[in-house]
Enzyme design. Structure first.
Site, short mmCIF file in Angstrom:
data_model
loop_
_atom_site.label_atom_id
_atom_site.label_comp_id
_atom_site.label_asym_id
_atom_site.label_seq_id
_atom_site.Cartn_x
_atom_site.Cartn_y
_atom_site.Cartn_z
N HIS A 31 0.16 0.96 0.45
CA HIS A 31 1.32 1.64 1.04
C HIS A 31 0.98 1.92 2.51
O HIS A 31 -0.18 2.07 2.87
CB HIS A 31 1.57 3.00 0.40
CG HIS A 31 1.81 2.98 -1.08
ND1 HIS A 31 2.83 2.28 -1.68
CD2 HIS A 31 1.18 3.64 -2.09
CE1 HIS A 31 2.82 2.51 -2.99
NE2 HIS A 31 1.81 3.33 -3.26
N SER A 74 0.75 11.72 -7.46
CA SER A 74 0.82 10.27 -7.26
C SER A 74 -0.04 9.82 -6.08
O SER A 74 -0.51 10.63 -5.28
CB SER A 74 2.27 9.85 -7.01
OG SER A 74 2.61 10.14 -5.66
N CYS A 75 -0.21 8.52 -5.99
CA CYS A 75 -1.03 7.95 -4.90
C CYS A 75 -0.47 8.33 -3.53
O CYS A 75 -1.22 8.73 -2.63
CB CYS A 75 -1.09 6.43 -5.04
SG CYS A 75 0.50 5.65 -5.37
N ASN A 76 0.85 8.24 -3.36
CA ASN A 76 1.44 8.59 -2.07
C ASN A 76 1.27 10.08 -1.77
O ASN A 76 0.91 10.46 -0.66
CB ASN A 76 2.93 8.24 -2.06
CG ASN A 76 3.16 6.77 -1.79
OD1 ASN A 76 2.75 6.25 -0.76
ND2 ASN A 76 3.82 6.08 -2.72
N ARG A 98 4.41 -0.47 -1.42
CA ARG A 98 4.24 -1.83 -1.98
C ARG A 98 5.22 -2.00 -3.15
O ARG A 98 5.51 -1.04 -3.88
CB ARG A 98 2.78 -2.06 -2.40
CG ARG A 98 2.20 -1.04 -3.39
CD ARG A 98 2.58 -1.39 -4.82
NE ARG A 98 2.03 -0.53 -5.83
CZ ARG A 98 2.72 0.33 -6.57
NH1 ARG A 98 4.01 0.51 -6.34
NH2 ARG A 98 2.15 1.01 -7.53
N GLY A 132 2.57 9.89 -12.83
CA GLY A 132 3.79 9.40 -13.47
C GLY A 132 4.36 10.38 -14.47
O GLY A 132 5.48 10.22 -14.96
#
Ligand code: NAD
Length: 337
Positions: free
Chosen positions: A220, A139-141, A168, A110
């Site tokens: 996701h 980030s997670c993605n 999500r 972030g």
């Protein structure tokens, strides 16, 4: 033992603390929070010394009988590395304090990539952060994309990538997020921010990403198309993915045909908080036609960055090379379904 502090004990911070505590070469000095919420209480009940991120709000904790071990500055003084898991954009505000204490920092996705010399994924560019003072786990993605694309680029060469990220709407506790009955191109402008984020760790990959947000909290889902320089068969790609510890191949015969099935499986088999650290690639979705590879992968937004944070700590402290760190992290956590 690497002494680790965690500033921001929410979705990511509490998972990082548990993952660090599980490592044979690390210890959690304590965790820090700004507000005396149920998460702060849980941290103390789990045995983590709790520090007040804002010393002026310390009394709010004691008023609620939540014991505080000291101010954030004391946590930083005793930590070799701090993992900043404060809300997006807040970590940057702590930069000066971290610098003042000469504490190495792992930021989260972030934060802007501009605040660190290098962003981090354990598989694609561990070495870029070795011996550094600060890094940022993407980030997670982006983590999920990089994990799949790094071995493909090494093995076959990647000409370009097109990925649609079906995201999500929020994490399970984010009841103020949505949509609750809609499907959003999010953002409408192409590419989404994930493409430049991916290029911070895999700079040579040409990539376009599109974001879609749906009413779900579980995971996701990525629909990925990769134009390869070589022309492997689908089975070659399956074998390549199968050799990657942080990629799990999911067969249709297993009955795991949705994100909810994956979540149910990991909860049934005892994963704390239902965490899925691995990219879940459906075997039957892997197709190669005319050198273009396609596949679906599910990414657990709350968990896939957790092993990466552990590796980022070792990279900054230079206590292991990338392969050794990944293997140590995976074995301590139990990565691999
Ligand atoms: P979160 O809101 O769940 O947790 C943040 C925690 O920080 C909370 O406990 C909050 O009380 C605390 N906090 C708030 N202000 C603070 C301050 N000034 N000082 C110290 N603590 C403070 O957020 P999160 O989802 O864990 O996200 C943390 C970071 O991880 C963000 O950069 C986010 O983009 C990134 N990230 C989140 C996810 C996800 O799906 N949740 C996935 C990957 C990366």
């Amino acid at each position: 033992m690497i002494a680790v502090g965690v500033n921001g004990y929410g979705t990511i911070g509490k998972r990082v603390a548990d993952a660090v505590a599980a490592q044979p070469d690390m210890r959690v000095v304590g965790v820090s929070k700004r507000s005396p919420t149920h998460e702060a209480r849980a941290a103390t009940e789990l045995g983590y010394p709790l520090y007040a991120a804002d010393p002026e709000r310390r009394a709010a904790f004691t008023e609620r009988d939540i014991p505080v071990s000291g101010p954030l500055s004391a946590l930083l003084a005793d930590s070799d590395v701090v993992v900043d898991a404060t809300p997006a954009g807040v970590g940057e505000r702590y930069r000066e304090l971290y610098d003042r204490h000469d504490t190495r920092v792992v930021y989260q996705g972030g934060e802007s990539s501009e605040i660190v010399p290098a962003s981090f994924t354990a598989r694609a560019n561990y070495a870029d952060s070795r011996g550094g003072h600060a890094t940022r786990v993407v980030s997670c993605n982006t983590t999920g994309l990089a994990r799949a694309l790094a071995p493909l680029a090494e093995q076959y060469g990647v000409d370009r990538v097109d990925a649609t990220l079906i995201r999500r709407g929020g994490d399970p506790t984010q009841t103020d997020r949505g949509p609750i009955n809609d499907i959003l191109p999010d953002p409408i402008a192409v590419p989404s921010h994930h493409a430049p984020d991916l290029q911070t760790v895999l700079p040579s990959i040409e990539v376009t990403t599109k974001g879609v947000t749906v009413p779900a909290t579980l995971m996701h889902l990525h629909s990925v198309t990769v134009s390869l320089d070589a022309t492997p068969t689908a089975d070659d790609v399956r074998a390549l993915f199968a050799s990657e510890p942080r990629i799990e191949l999911i067969s249709t015969e297993s009955g795991c045909v949705s994100c909810a099935d994956i979540q149910a499986y990991v909860l049934d088999t005892g994963r704390r908080r239902g965490d899925v650290w691995e990219n879940c690639v459906w075997t039957d979705s892997i197709d190669v036609t005319d050198g273009r590879l396609s596949f679906f992968q599910a990414i657990h937004q709350q968990a896939d960055v957790i092993p990466e944070n552990v590796d980022a700590i070792r990279a900054l402290c230079e206590t292991a090379d990338g392969a050794t760190s990944r293997s140590r992290t995976d074995s301590a956590l139990g990565v691999g379904m």
